[in-house]
Design a protein around this motif. Sequence first.
Motif, short mmCIF file in Angstrom:
data_model
loop_
_atom_site.label_atom_id
_atom_site.label_comp_id
_atom_site.label_asym_id
_atom_site.label_seq_id
_atom_site.Cartn_x
_atom_site.Cartn_y
_atom_site.Cartn_z
N ASP A 43 0.83 -1.21 0.00
CA ASP A 43 0.00 0.00 0.00
C ASP A 43 0.87 1.26 0.00
OD1 ASP A 43 -2.30 -1.49 -0.02
OD2 ASP A 43 -2.76 -1.21 2.10
N LEU A 44 1.95 1.24 0.78
CA LEU A 44 2.86 2.38 0.82
C LEU A 44 3.52 2.59 -0.54
CD1 LEU A 44 4.42 4.58 2.41
CD2 LEU A 44 6.12 2.81 2.95
N VAL A 45 3.98 1.50 -1.16
CA VAL A 45 4.61 1.60 -2.48
C VAL A 45 3.62 2.15 -3.50
CG1 VAL A 45 5.60 0.26 -4.38
CG2 VAL A 45 6.31 -0.20 -2.03
N GLY A 46 2.38 1.68 -3.43
CA GLY A 46 1.37 2.18 -4.34
C GLY A 46 1.11 3.66 -4.15
N GLU A 47 1.00 4.08 -2.90
CA GLU A 47 0.77 5.50 -2.61
C GLU A 47 1.90 6.36 -3.15
OE1 GLU A 47 0.84 8.60 1.17
OE2 GLU A 47 0.97 6.43 1.53
N LEU A 48 3.14 5.98 -2.85
CA LEU A 48 4.28 6.79 -3.25
C LEU A 48 4.48 6.76 -4.76
CD1 LEU A 48 6.79 5.90 -0.39
CD2 LEU A 48 5.41 7.96 -0.64
N SER A 49 4.18 5.65 -5.40
CA SER A 49 4.32 5.57 -6.85
C SER A 49 3.35 6.52 -7.54
CB SER A 49 4.06 4.13 -7.33
OG SER A 49 5.05 3.25 -6.83
N ILE A 50 2.17 6.70 -6.96
CA ILE A 50 1.19 7.62 -7.52
C ILE A 50 1.57 9.07 -7.25
CG2 ILE A 50 -1.20 8.43 -7.31
CD1 ILE A 50 -1.99 5.50 -6.78
N ARG A 51 2.07 9.35 -6.06
CA ARG A 51 2.26 10.73 -5.63
C ARG A 51 3.65 11.30 -5.93
NH1 ARG A 51 0.22 11.37 0.43
NH2 ARG A 51 0.57 13.56 -0.15
N SER A 52 4.62 10.43 -6.24
CA SER A 52 5.99 10.92 -6.43
C SER A 52 6.63 10.26 -7.64
CB SER A 52 6.84 10.67 -5.18
OG SER A 52 8.21 10.96 -5.44
N GLU A 53 6.90 11.05 -8.67
CA GLU A 53 7.60 10.51 -9.84
C GLU A 53 9.02 10.10 -9.47
OE1 GLU A 53 8.87 11.72 -14.42
OE2 GLU A 53 7.85 13.18 -13.12
N GLU A 54 9.65 10.85 -8.57
CA GLU A 54 11.03 10.52 -8.19
C GLU A 54 11.09 9.18 -7.47
OE1 GLU A 54 11.80 14.34 -6.26
OE2 GLU A 54 13.42 14.62 -7.69
N PHE A 55 10.08 8.88 -6.67
CA PHE A 55 10.01 7.54 -6.07
C PHE A 55 9.76 6.50 -7.15
CE2 PHE A 55 7.62 3.92 -4.51
CZ PHE A 55 8.36 3.52 -3.40
N ARG A 56 8.82 6.75 -8.02
CA ARG A 56 8.42 5.78 -9.04
C ARG A 56 9.61 5.40 -9.94
NH1 ARG A 56 4.45 8.38 -10.47
NH2 ARG A 56 5.23 9.49 -12.29
N VAL A 57 10.40 6.38 -10.33
CA VAL A 57 11.57 6.11 -11.18
C VAL A 57 12.59 5.26 -10.44
CG1 VAL A 57 13.56 7.18 -12.28
CG2 VAL A 57 11.29 8.15 -12.62
N ARG A 58 12.82 5.56 -9.18
CA ARG A 58 13.79 4.78 -8.41
C ARG A 58 13.29 3.36 -8.15
NH1 ARG A 58 14.74 10.08 -6.93
NH2 ARG A 58 16.93 10.60 -6.48
N TRP A 59 12.01 3.22 -7.87
CA TRP A 59 11.45 1.90 -7.60
C TRP A 59 11.58 1.00 -8.83
CZ3 TRP A 59 10.28 -0.41 -3.21
CH2 TRP A 59 9.51 -1.58 -3.22
N ALA A 60 11.43 1.57 -10.00
CA ALA A 60 11.49 0.80 -11.24
C ALA A 60 12.89 0.27 -11.53
CB ALA A 60 11.01 1.65 -12.41
N LYS A 61 13.90 0.79 -10.86
CA LYS A 61 15.28 0.33 -11.09
C LYS A 61 15.57 -1.01 -10.42
CE LYS A 61 17.25 4.97 -11.67
NZ LYS A 61 18.21 5.97 -11.12
#
Length: 308
Positions: free
Chosen positions: A208-226
């Motif tokens: 749930d936390l990952v989902g929230e941050l992926s939606i609200r922060s592009e900088e998180f989303r880009v890092r998570w995808a690595k």
Amino acid sequence: MESTERAAEIGQFLASRRAKITPEHVGLPVYDAAKRRVPGLRRQEVATLAGLSVDYYTQIERGKVTGVSESVLDAIARALELDDAERSHLFDLHRAVTTGPQRSRPRRTKTIRPMVQRLCDNYLGPAFVRNARHDLVCGNQLAYAFYSPLYADPLHPDPSQPVNFVRFCFLDPRAREFYPDWDLMADSSVNLLRTDAGRDPYDRSISDLVGELSIRSEEFRVRWAKHNVRLHYTGSKNFHHPVVGDITIGYETMPLPADPGLVLTLYSPEPGSPSADAMTLLANWAATNLGNTTAVDSAGQQRVDPSS
């Protein structure tokens, strides 16, 4: 996450690792460099290095890992030159797919034991415990003073309302001032969260936390995808505290074996350094402004871990 999602994550992780390695680096000849469509190794090159057939490795990268032995995973880890954190993550993902949610998930800690709180309280520097989703779930007074910028009311941090380190890093504008090396801290936060997510892949609170941050922060989303992961045991960090200024502090982290998912962190500045002086000032400020901040109620009862 369902096991099919975990299977897909194995493929994404392996693909991200082989993208980091060139054929030249591992001593493979390159005859058609202009025609290569991948930035790193091809699947057949990984298979060659691991001593596997191309078809078998391709099936593994597609998440079909039921029946795959540890020796095969070891061979792939060596071929991709995985470090300790990456190798452990691969095994965690494999275990999640092959055992399912009931067996892969460790026993969740439902309380913060008084002994853990006493360990924090009796330590002279900041000492705190976080859970697998990186909530600060208990600490000593100096820890709450140190992390007071993370709370809505820094003068009255409320331990019963835990803050989340990763959410603060990416969603709170104060984070870039609190963390002078923000990019480094952001990378570290995501890499550690992905490591913990791999250890407990069916933890709904983490997803749930990952989902929230992926939606609200592009900088998180880009890092998570690595798909980067790391282990986090010792080192030093730089902070800029709004009360006492710049602090460079060493840390040691220790998982609590009796409390799966909880990690104890101890901070200590270099003796005689400006950071040590700053910590003394912060301790005095905490004693004046925070009073007796504790995560255990006045009757000494165990406090429930809010993530449970």
